[in-house]
Write a protein that holds these residues in place. Structure first.
Motif: not given
Length: 285
Positions: A83-85, A88-89, A95-96
């Protein structure tokens, strides 16, 4: 992961691995004999389908426990980094990706136990008289002069090459189906029987796709001496044709599909029971 979570994953994985190997071992034997050089009947046919069970059972609990302890731990630890790196995903992509990385680490950990067990098991499955113990003693004698480590971990690289694609297909599908089923029914976690169905479907897809890698792994483990994987693949193709790479796809897909239902169904059941007991004890205290 706290000590309670570690214990839950450890015991759930042990129960899942042992139950699956006990139930589906004969199908695995048939698959191994179909893939072995010389064909099905030359390697034992339908006789002695439980030959090699001892080595499988001994390694089932620790192998599956190592997988789920690593998998559950890495799922928790990796998600904040992704989530940090990857700000924007999408959440589904994160999760995948986490599930693929966590299951890969889990498989590498489990293979530390699984590969020696597979070598002993498959050589016993294709031998007409030897027990698992006799096969192990023959390997430890180091008659081919390659060393005990190379004999016991023969096929390590091929197993890893097979297991990583397999688990990267199986577990994201499994987790995705569980998530969607839970959302559709308005619950936070699917029931164990629902998890078993998700695991069965995910296992069938992954098994069919990775059968050629499984054939290479089986041939490498059954070889008396080590051989480079590319050389082995080329030799098999020249001598037996491309179709041989899908030998045993029926038993393999059926075994892993049904085995996935039991493996992940038992895991979900034991995990739910132990989590419920832990939560109940916490409330009482």
């Amino acid at each position: 992961m706290d000590s309670d979570g570690f214990l839950v994953s450890l015991l759930s994985g042990a129960a899942a691995g042992t139950s699956t190997d006990l139930v589906f071992f004969p199908i695995d034997t048939l698959k191994t004999r179909l893939q072995a050089k010389g064909g099905f009947f030359a390697n034992g046919g339908y006789h002695g389908v439980y030959r090699g069970l001892g080595s499988a059972v001994v390694a089932s609990a620790p192998g599956a426990s190592l997988f789920f302890v690593s998998y559950d731990f890495m799922k928790q630890e990796l998600k904040p980094y992704f989530r940090r790196y990857l700000p924007n995903a999408s959440e589904q992509f994160i999760e995948t990706s986490v599930q693929m990385c966590a299951s890969t680490i889990g498989e590498i950990s489990a293979c530390m136990v699984r590969v020696p067990s597979e070598v002993v098991k498959q050589r016993t499955q294709t031998h007409k008289t030897n027990s698992s113990w006799q096969t192990l003693k023959n390997l430890l004698k180091n008659e081919n002069g390659e060393g005990i480590r190379r004999n016991l971990y023969r096929g390590w690289s091929t197993t890893i090459l097979r297991e990583i694609p397999f688990t990267c297909i199986q577990f994201p599908i499994y987790e995705f189906l569980k998530k969607k089923w839970a959302q559709a029914t308005g619950v936070t976690r699917v029931a164990p029987w629902q998890g078993a169905i998700c695991g069965s479907f995910a296992g069938a897809v992954a098994a069919a796709v990775t059968t050629p890698l499984d054939v290479l792994k089986t041939r490498l483990m059954l070889n008396h001496r080590s051989v480079p994987i590319l050389k082995l693949a080329k030799t098999i193709y020249i001598e037996e044709g491309a179709k041989v790479y899908f030998s045993g796809i029926g038993p393999r897909t059926m075994w892993i599909s049904a085995g996935g239902a039991i493996f992940l169904g038992v895991y979900e059941t034991v995990h739910s029971l132990l989590t419920y007991k832990s939560d109940l004890n916490d409330r009482l205290l």
